[in-house]
Design a protein around this motif. Structure first.
Motif, PDB file in Angstrom:
ATOM      1  N   GLU A 230       0.830  -1.191   0.000  1.00 45.54           N
ATOM      2  CA  GLU A 230       0.000   0.000   0.000  1.00 45.54           C
ATOM      3  C   GLU A 230       0.870   1.249   0.000  1.00 45.54           C
ATOM      4  OE1 GLU A 230      -2.604  -0.200   3.311  1.00 45.54           O
ATOM      5  OE2 GLU A 230      -3.645  -2.015   2.618  1.00 45.54           O
TER       6      GLU A 230
ATOM      7  N   GLN B 295       4.339   0.001  -2.245  1.00 47.39           N
ATOM      8  CA  GLN B 295       4.004  -0.787  -3.430  1.00 47.39           C
ATOM      9  C   GLN B 295       5.233  -1.003  -4.293  1.00 47.39           C
ATOM     10  OE1 GLN B 295       0.580   0.356  -5.721  1.00 47.39           O
ATOM     11  NE2 GLN B 295      -0.473   1.220  -3.937  1.00 47.39           N
TER      12      GLN B 295
ATOM     13  N   ARG C   2       6.358  -1.469  -7.814  1.00 48.51           N
ATOM     14  CA  ARG C   2       5.811  -1.219  -9.144  1.00 48.51           C
ATOM     15  C   ARG C   2       6.931  -0.861 -10.117  1.00 48.51           C
ATOM     16  NH1 ARG C   2       2.141  -3.508  -7.234  1.00 48.51           N
ATOM     17  NH2 ARG C   2       0.048  -2.739  -6.780  1.00 48.51           N
TER      18      ARG C   2
END
Length: 360
Positions: A97, A101, A103
């Motif tokens: 979160e 995260q 990514r």
């Protein structure tokens, strides 16, 4: 803090054992068979690196073993626990979160890496590869979610074929892409004390490999900044195998081989941990100047290590099959002399663990 890092006790005398912090500016090969205590021992050393140096760590963690490197145990010495708690440790996880995260921005990846993700060959798929070269200069949305739509609406039919590849390979469905937001390379660029990249939560090897490749590509692209980083690759055989059999696996192996060969002069130093030397690409092992060896029963593997690491005395290598859990041989620049060590205790929480067996 001293440049001598305490890691345990000498096996033959029970005197304190140390590693030289300043000699982690070399590539390190860390090896030991399953059950040898390899990952636990590596955690001991990484804690000491964080305590004794300003060397930023980038940890590629495929089994989520180091995700609590920011959490001291209750049993840790008070002073060391306070210092470890004060370190800037970022832990990035799939499905995390907010800032946690993990990514990757597809459109910002190196062109060869994007081609590997899409299984494109620059010769066999020359027209599609050439079309992909145009994406960075033409695509201005900065949002991976709109990429397929943009490709489908492009006047160049080769762009339509790229969109078809994205859909057919299911790449856009990966729980990986940043969709234009903050990504893993942004965090690495902030140069925290440690960036733990938890690769253990991905559903496929391709997503794990893509993330690792994006990070290593970025470090290599910025090599001339000479920032100085220790890049820790646990279970390195999963990322730099000698028999990589997919475009993505080959691209990742080639990047690690390149960093092993040339990274030292730019301050990109590898620490590669694996179970057997034969599992790792030979052009990576041959560039390592530090050796950490835990229990190893295979005489063939020990013979290979003896040939590669001539500075490791044969009489100490021969003791490796009888090592108990947590015992290791250290040799090379980071050890004042070759030494057998009983590793000390971890000061931060362990991450991954064995699957327990229930008792009736």
């Amino acid at each position: 803090m001293s440049a001598e890092m305490p890691i345990g006790t000498l096996l033959d005398s029970s005197d304190p054992a140390y590693l030289r912090a300043l000699k982690f500016n070399r590539h390190t090969f860390w090896c030991g068979q399953s059950g040898s205590g390899k990952t636990y021992a590596l955690g001991v050393v990484l804690e000491q690196v964080m305590l004794h140096t300003r060397l930023p760590l980038v940890i590629l963690d495929p089994n989520s073993d180091f995700v609590h490197l920011d959490t001291p145990q209750d049993s840790a010495p008070e002073d060391a626990a306070a210092q470890l708690s004060s370190r800037d440790v970022r832990v990035l996880r799939p499905g995390g979160e907010g800032d946690d995260q993990l990514r990757v921005r597809f459109v910002d990846m190196d062109i060869r890496s994007r081609a590997a993700v899409l299984q494109l060959d620059p010769v066999l798929d020359a027209e599609e590869y050439n079309a992909m070269l145009q994406i960075r200069s033409e695509y201005t949305f900065g949002d991976d979610r709109r990429l397929a739509e943009w490709l489908e609406n492009h006047e160049n039919p080769m762009m339509h074929r790229l969109a078809l590849r994205l859909h057919n390979l299911g790449v856009l469905d990966w729980d990986l892409w940043a969709w234009g937001r903050h990504d893993v390379t942004d965090v690495v660029n902030e140069v925290p004390d440690a960036t733990v990249i938890d690769l253990g939560g991905f559903d496929s090897a391709a997503q794990l490999q893509t993330t690792a490749l994006a990070v290593l590509d970025q470090l290599w692209a910025q090599r001339h900044e000479r920032t100085g980083r220790l890049v820790v690759i646990d279970e390195a055989h999963n990322l730099a195998a000698p028999d990589a059999d997919t475009p993505l696996a080959r691209a990742l192996t080639e990047r690690i081989v390149q960093i092993a060969a040339e990274g030292r002069k730019y301050g990109i130093w590898l620490l590669l941990s694996t179970q057997r030397p034969s599992k790792l690409h030979p052009n990576v092992i041959s560039q390592c100047d530090n050796l950490a060896l835990m229990k190893m029963s295979s005489t063939r593997d020990l013979d290979e290590l003896g040939q590669i690491f001539g500075f490791a005395p044969s009489e100490l290598l021969e003791r490796a099959p009888k090592f108990q859990q947590g015992q290791a041989l250290f040799a090379g620049g980071f050890a004042a002399e070759p030494q057998l060590v009983q590793m000390g205790a971890r000061m931060t929480r362990e991450g991954g663990s064995d699957v327990p067996i229930g008792i009736r």
